[in-house]
Write an enzyme that holds these catalytic residues in place. Structure first.
Site, PDB file in Angstrom:
ATOM      1  CE  LYS A  72      -9.078  -2.355   4.813  1.00  0.00           C
ATOM      2  NZ  LYS A  72      -8.632  -3.324   3.558  1.00  0.00           N
TER       3      LYS A  72
ATOM      4  CD1 TRP B 200      -2.172  -2.189   1.275  1.00  0.00           C
ATOM      5  CD2 TRP B 200      -3.294  -0.653  -0.122  1.00  0.00           C
ATOM      6  NE1 TRP B 200      -3.420  -2.667   0.739  1.00  0.00           N
ATOM      7  CE2 TRP B 200      -4.085  -1.948  -0.105  1.00  0.00           C
ATOM      8  CE3 TRP B 200      -3.367   0.278  -1.065  1.00  0.00           C
ATOM      9  CZ2 TRP B 200      -5.194  -2.039  -0.700  1.00  0.00           C
ATOM     10  CZ3 TRP B 200      -4.607   0.347  -1.726  1.00  0.00           C
ATOM     11  CH2 TRP B 200      -5.421  -0.993  -1.675  1.00  0.00           C
TER      12      TRP B 200
ATOM     13  CG  ASP C 221      -3.153   4.289   4.358  1.00  0.00           C
ATOM     14  OD1 ASP C 221      -4.172   3.826   5.091  1.00  0.00           O
ATOM     15  OD2 ASP C 221      -2.758   3.627   3.226  1.00  0.00           O
TER      16      ASP C 221
END
Length: 362
Positions: A193, A103, A169
């Protein structure tokens, strides 16, 4: 497994607390006697405004968000923020990125469309790299504090001591533990999530970082504009905000090991991860390849040493009520995402299956 729902180990959209799902079902046709579903409400009506205000209030309480941070309910997900952040903060200048996995690598590539990006350090997806080469004149430093695909987590936020704002993040471990706001300039994450359904993106931005958006930044993604409108500049993801608010209420009331709220959630996450890693480390058929000091509590990738058994493993796991254990397509193997809503019993069931499968196939 007939007494409960299957255990869903999906990396996202992920499992939600069952009490939240039941409340959503009960309120689907009529929220609070309004005669409307939340999905039918005007985002500017008093009913939804009360929902959004309560959600922000509870989130601030759970994460101890300081008053000089604005909380924004946005859209676009983590991938969207990879562009939205540099459009708001880079001023077209320099951005440093620490690459710890898939990511953060995507974040660096996207930010290059808007800024001079320097990879300050790069790991191999199994560790947090050392010897960061940061620039004093960078607009910010970007870090992915939990790599969902690779299973690498910062258990303590890095201290950037050159005065450059730290952007994190934290999509896949937001609300799983406290955040040290003294080290953060901006935090963002998709909600799908630990917090709610896909569609909602949460942004926490320090007030002094507002007002620097590039001219090409769309108005709906300009943090200053969104903050001034209390996240109502355009129609926000109203249903996702509503569900997130219910999750925040569930989290505040959650009790475990003599603790309540976020402290209880964090302790259960520690215990779940320890149980699963202990089982993997003690087995001869499985392996986790991440260094022990930065293993994620949320996303646990693992591999069968005999990959010919992968299909049988997934088929038998599904039959045992253990769902979504296939690893990300870019890295293969298996992955168990054990977010806040995954009960300890789910991890215990997975550990029992791991041992049984190895006894029969190892």
């Amino acid at each position: 497994m007939t007494a409960h729902r299957p255990f869903n180990f999906s990396a996202g959209p992920a499992t939600l607390p069952e009490p939240v799902l039941r409340q959503v079902a009960a309120e689907m046709l009529d929220w609070g006697g309004s005669g409307m579903s939340v999905m039918e409400m005007s985002h500017r009506g008093k009913e939804f405004i009360s929902i959004a205000e309560a959600a922000e209030r509870d989130l601030r309480e759970l994460l101890s968000v300081p008053p000089h941070f604005r909380v924004l309910f946005m859209q676009g997900g983590g991938l969207g923020e990879n562009a939205i952040v540099p459009m708001n903060l880079s001023r077209g200048g320099k951005v440093d990125v620490v690459v710890t996995g898939s990511w953060s690598r995507k974040s660096a590539a996207e930010a290059r469309r808007y800024a001079d990006v320097h990879v300050a350090a790069e790991g191999n997806g199994r560790e947090i790299p050392r010897d960061w080469r940061l620039r004093d004149d960078a607009a910010y430093v970007h870090v992915c504090t939990n790599e969902t695909i690779d299973g690498v987590e910062f258990h303590d936020l890095p201290l950037v001591d050159n005065g450059v704002p730290l952007v994190i993040d934290c999509s896949s471990h937001m609300l799983s533990r406290p955040i040290d706001w003294s080290r953060v300039g901006l935090a963002f994450g998709g909600a799908q999530k630990n917090i709610g359904p896909a569609g909602l993106t949460l942004v926490f931005v320090r007030e002094d970082l507002l007002g620097h958006a590039m001219s090409i930044c769309p108005s709906a993604f300009n943090y200053e504009t969104v903050a001034a409108a209390q996240s109502m500049y355009n129609t926000p993801p109203t249903f996702a905000i509503y569900v997130a608010g219910l999750v925040f209420q569930w989290a505040k009331a959650f009790e475990y090991a003599g603790k309540q709220g976020l402290a209880a959630i964090e302790q259960r996450n520690i215990d779940k991860a320890a149980l699963l890693y202990q089982a993997l480390d003690g087995a001869s058929l499985y392996e986790n390849r991440v260094q022990a000091n930065c293993r994620s509590r949320m996303n646990v990738p693992f591999y069968l040493k005999d990959e010919r058994l992968n299909d049988a493993f997934l088929t038998e796991a599904k039959a045992a009520g253990l769902l979504q254990l296939k690893g990300h397509k870019t890295v293969g193997g298996m992955r168990a995402s054990i977010y806040n809503a995954m009960p300890l019993e789910g991890v215990q069931a997975l550990v029992a299956f791991l041992k049984d499968f190895e006894a029969r196939h190892g």
